[in-house]
Design a protein around this motif. Structure first.
Motif, PDB file in Angstrom:
ATOM      1  N   VAL A  77       0.841  -1.208   0.000  1.00 21.27           N
ATOM      2  CA  VAL A  77       0.000   0.000   0.000  1.00 21.27           C
ATOM      3  C   VAL A  77       0.872   1.252   0.000  1.00 21.27           C
ATOM      4  N   ASN A  78       0.636   2.128  -0.974  1.00 20.35           N
ATOM      5  CA  ASN A  78       1.421   3.362  -1.019  1.00 20.35           C
ATOM      6  C   ASN A  78       0.637   4.612  -0.641  1.00 20.35           C
ATOM      7  N   ARG A  79      -0.705   4.522  -0.656  1.00 18.88           N
ATOM      8  CA  ARG A  79      -1.540   5.656  -0.250  1.00 18.88           C
ATOM      9  C   ARG A  79      -2.850   5.134   0.326  1.00 18.88           C
ATOM     10  N   LEU A  80      -3.462   5.947   1.174  1.00 21.92           N
ATOM     11  CA  LEU A  80      -4.732   5.584   1.791  1.00 21.92           C
ATOM     12  C   LEU A  80      -5.770   6.679   1.550  1.00 21.92           C
ATOM     13  N   ILE A  81      -7.009   6.245   1.356  1.00 24.17           N
ATOM     14  CA  ILE A  81      -8.151   7.163   1.324  1.00 24.17           C
ATOM     15  C   ILE A  81      -9.190   6.584   2.274  1.00 24.17           C
ATOM     16  N   LEU A  82      -9.457   7.293   3.353  1.00 23.31           N
ATOM     17  CA  LEU A  82     -10.382   6.820   4.383  1.00 23.31           C
ATOM     18  C   LEU A  82     -11.658   7.651   4.338  1.00 23.31           C
ATOM     19  N   VAL A  83     -12.779   6.985   4.150  1.00 24.91           N
ATOM     20  CA  VAL A  83     -14.076   7.659   4.007  1.00 24.91           C
ATOM     21  C   VAL A  83     -14.973   7.248   5.174  1.00 24.91           C
ATOM     22  N   ASP A  84     -15.192   8.168   6.117  1.00 23.14           N
ATOM     23  CA  ASP A  84     -16.013   7.863   7.298  1.00 23.14           C
ATOM     24  C   ASP A  84     -15.603   6.501   7.868  1.00 23.14           C
ATOM     25  N   SER A  85     -14.352   6.389   8.196  1.00 17.66           N
ATOM     26  CA  SER A  85     -13.760   5.102   8.539  1.00 17.66           C
ATOM     27  C   SER A  85     -13.960   4.712   9.994  1.00 17.66           C
ATOM     28  N   VAL A  86     -14.095   3.420  10.221  1.00 16.52           N
ATOM     29  CA  VAL A  86     -14.032   2.857  11.566  1.00 16.52           C
ATOM     30  C   VAL A  86     -12.578   2.940  12.035  1.00 16.52           C
ATOM     31  N   GLY A  87     -12.402   3.175  13.319  1.00 10.80           N
ATOM     32  CA  GLY A  87     -11.043   3.214  13.846  1.00 10.80           C
ATOM     33  C   GLY A  87     -10.967   3.621  15.302  1.00 10.80           C
ATOM     34  N   TYR A  88     -11.872   4.514  15.698  1.00 11.26           N
ATOM     35  CA  TYR A  88     -11.905   4.996  17.074  1.00 11.26           C
ATOM     36  C   TYR A  88     -13.277   4.713  17.685  1.00 11.26           C
ATOM     37  N   LEU A  89     -13.335   4.770  19.001  1.00 12.15           N
ATOM     38  CA  LEU A  89     -14.620   4.601  19.660  1.00 12.15           C
ATOM     39  C   LEU A  89     -15.606   5.640  19.138  1.00 12.15           C
ATOM     40  N   ALA A  90     -16.835   5.232  18.964  1.00 12.03           N
ATOM     41  CA  ALA A  90     -17.853   6.145  18.433  1.00 12.03           C
ATOM     42  C   ALA A  90     -19.172   5.904  19.150  1.00 12.03           C
ATOM     43  N   THR A  91     -19.872   6.986  19.417  1.00 10.40           N
ATOM     44  CA  THR A  91     -21.214   6.896  19.986  1.00 10.40           C
ATOM     45  C   THR A  91     -22.195   7.353  18.915  1.00 10.40           C
ATOM     46  N   PRO A  92     -22.820   6.415  18.215  1.00 10.12           N
ATOM     47  CA  PRO A  92     -23.711   6.784  17.110  1.00 10.12           C
ATOM     48  C   PRO A  92     -24.913   7.595  17.596  1.00 10.12           C
ATOM     49  N   LYS A  93     -25.302   8.583  16.803  1.00  7.82           N
ATOM     50  CA  LYS A  93     -26.535   9.309  17.073  1.00  7.82           C
ATOM     51  C   LYS A  93     -27.739   8.462  16.652  1.00  7.82           C
ATOM     52  N   HIS A  94     -27.484   7.626  15.667  1.00  9.71           N
ATOM     53  CA  HIS A  94     -28.564   6.774  15.147  1.00  9.71           C
ATOM     54  C   HIS A  94     -27.948   5.529  14.536  1.00  9.71           C
ATOM     55  N   ILE A  95     -28.490   4.361  14.845  1.00  6.91           N
ATOM     56  CA  ILE A  95     -28.030   3.102  14.278  1.00  6.91           C
ATOM     57  C   ILE A  95     -29.099   2.571  13.339  1.00  6.91           C
ATOM     58  N   PRO A  96     -28.740   2.235  12.089  1.00  7.75           N
ATOM     59  CA  PRO A  96     -29.737   1.683  11.155  1.00  7.75           C
ATOM     60  C   PRO A  96     -30.463   0.497  11.773  1.00  7.75           C
ATOM     61  N   ILE A  97     -31.782   0.450  11.574  1.00 11.55           N
ATOM     62  CA  ILE A  97     -32.599  -0.596  12.201  1.00 11.55           C
ATOM     63  C   ILE A  97     -32.137  -1.996  11.784  1.00 11.55           C
ATOM     64  N   GLY A  98     -31.638  -2.123  10.543  1.00  9.44           N
ATOM     65  CA  GLY A  98     -31.142  -3.419  10.100  1.00  9.44           C
ATOM     66  C   GLY A  98     -29.971  -3.903  10.938  1.00  9.44           C
ATOM     67  N   PHE A  99     -29.091  -2.972  11.333  1.00 11.45           N
ATOM     68  CA  PHE A  99     -27.949  -3.319  12.178  1.00 11.45           C
ATOM     69  C   PHE A  99     -28.425  -3.704  13.576  1.00 11.45           C
ATOM     70  N   LYS A 100     -29.423  -2.979  14.068  1.00 12.89           N
ATOM     71  CA  LYS A 100     -29.941  -3.275  15.408  1.00 12.89           C
ATOM     72  C   LYS A 100     -30.503  -4.689  15.478  1.00 12.89           C
ATOM     73  N   LEU A 101     -31.296  -5.056  14.474  1.00 13.38           N
ATOM     74  CA  LEU A 101     -31.927  -6.373  14.476  1.00 13.38           C
ATOM     75  C   LEU A 101     -30.893  -7.483  14.314  1.00 13.38           C
ATOM     76  N   ALA A 102     -29.916  -7.265  13.410  1.00 12.36           N
ATOM     77  CA  ALA A 102     -28.914  -8.298  13.139  1.00 12.36           C
ATOM     78  C   ALA A 102     -27.976  -8.516  14.316  1.00 12.36           C
ATOM     79  N   LYS A 103     -27.944  -7.573  15.233  1.00 15.57           N
ATOM     80  CA  LYS A 103     -27.039  -7.668  16.381  1.00 15.57           C
ATOM     81  C   LYS A 103     -27.439  -8.792  17.333  1.00 15.57           C
ATOM     82  N   TYR A 104     -28.707  -9.216  17.251  1.00 14.56           N
ATOM     83  CA  TYR A 104     -29.216 -10.208  18.198  1.00 14.56           C
ATOM     84  C   TYR A 104     -29.334 -11.571  17.526  1.00 14.56           C
ATOM     85  N   PRO A 105     -28.444 -12.524  17.893  1.00 12.52           N
ATOM     86  CA  PRO A 105     -28.485 -13.862  17.277  1.00 12.52           C
ATOM     87  C   PRO A 105     -29.830 -14.549  17.415  1.00 12.52           C
TER      88      PRO A 105
END
Length: 332
Positions: A170-198
């Protein structure tokens, strides 16, 4: 009176059963095979064997020019695009159209998403380290050496972890709204919420209201008017790819811990950080953290865009990318 109550109860029960049956019939969404989703293959995409998976990969036309032939014209610089959670390589089509005139542009469906589907080895975790290994195997298969890696959200983390673990690629990086640090979401997509529960898996693996996907897509765009039926159809139908729903549930429950965060400060390559100020999932404050910790980095925030700025406004965002690539062309 007793007979009246009994009749009323029976009618209520029958009515409830009827409503449930109608709901199931309307929302019944069994898995679909890759053959049933062939409309989502692109004219320039193919399936390649990676770790026993048929990985869905797209390459722009000029990627094939004289590849591996040192005596011929030099191949253009390569840019590899990595999507985020529940997305697919299609999210980059706007960038690809603009960049493919000058660059070899490669995009792929990461394991668990798009047409690639889940890991064949069920013991493989959906971790950024394993995703990075997958990316490297794709690059090796395509005979690509040093590339610019761009990624959104999960793809952003996979990009910077690939750069940290395999710096020779890798010689260059482009990071677009990247995961990397702790984050407190203002809103979580409902699909993610439902999938979180096995415990929800037996239901979600067979029933998926299209409205759930639509609301999830709306929540990651700043401008709702840009979310049309075709866009929702794409997200919805690729979610139904055989094994993807189970993989999403696993990925959301196999999130990396913070132990790899220190690798961000060790990155020493030109890096462009793009962010949508209206990202409700990963706050824009995290963009400043990346900019602080990556020495050779540039930051651009788009005031009116959300979590997927490259998809929401590909022309505005790719214009900044082009400027970055030109200014850093000596590092290719």
């Amino acid at each position: 009176m007793t007979q009246y109550l009994l009749k009323t109860t029976i009618l209520v029960v029958l009515g409830t059963i009827a409503v449930v049956i109608v709901f199931i019939a309307k929302c019944w969404a069994p898995d679909r095979t890759v053959a049933e989703l062939k409309q989502w293959q692109l004219p320039n995409s193919e399936f390649i064997d990676i770790q026993g998976m048929q990985a869905h990969v797209a390459q722009s036309a000029n990627c094939y020019i004289h590849r591996g032939d040192a005596d011929e014209k030099k191949q253009p610089e390569t840019i590899v695009l990595l999507h985020g959670t529940s997305a697919s390589l299609h999210t980059w089509e706007g960038w690809t159209k603009v960049l493919s005139d000058q660059y070899c542009v490669v995009s792929m469906d990461l394991p668990g998403f798009g047409l690639t589907g889940p890991y064949v080895d069920e013991s493989t975790r959906y971790s950024s380290e394993n995703y990075a290994a997958f990316v490297i195997e794709v690059l090796n298969h395509l005979k690509l050496d040093r590339v610019t890696l761009a990624g959104n959200s999960l793809g952003g983390k996979v990009a910077w972890r690939t750069a940290a673990l395999y710096p020779e690629h890798v010689n260059r990086l482009i990071l677009v709204d990247s995961v990397g640090y702790l984050a407190t979401p203002k809103h979580i997509p409902i699909g993610f919420k439902l999938a979180k529960y096995p415990m929800m898996s037996p239901i979600l693996n067979r029933i998926l209201p299209r409205s759930v996907v639509e609301k999830s897509v709306l929540s990651v765009y700043a401008d709702d008017s840009k979310v049309n039926d075709a866009l929702v159809d794409r997200y919805y139908e690729l979610t139904l790819r055989q094994g993807n729903r189970q993989a999403l549930s696993r990925r959301l429950n196999e999130t990396d811990d913070d132990s790899d965060q220190a690798q961000i400060k060790q990155l020493d390559i030109p890096t462009l950080i793009l962010w949508g100020a209206k990202d409700d999932l990963i706050p824009v404050e995290n963009a400043a953290l990346f900019h602080r910790d990556i020495r050779d980095s540039q930051l651009k925030v788009f005031d009116n865009l959300g979590y997927v700025p490259h998809e929401e406004d590909p022309l505005a965002t790719v214009d900044v990318v082009k400027q970055f690539l030109i200014s850093e062309s000596g590092n290719g």
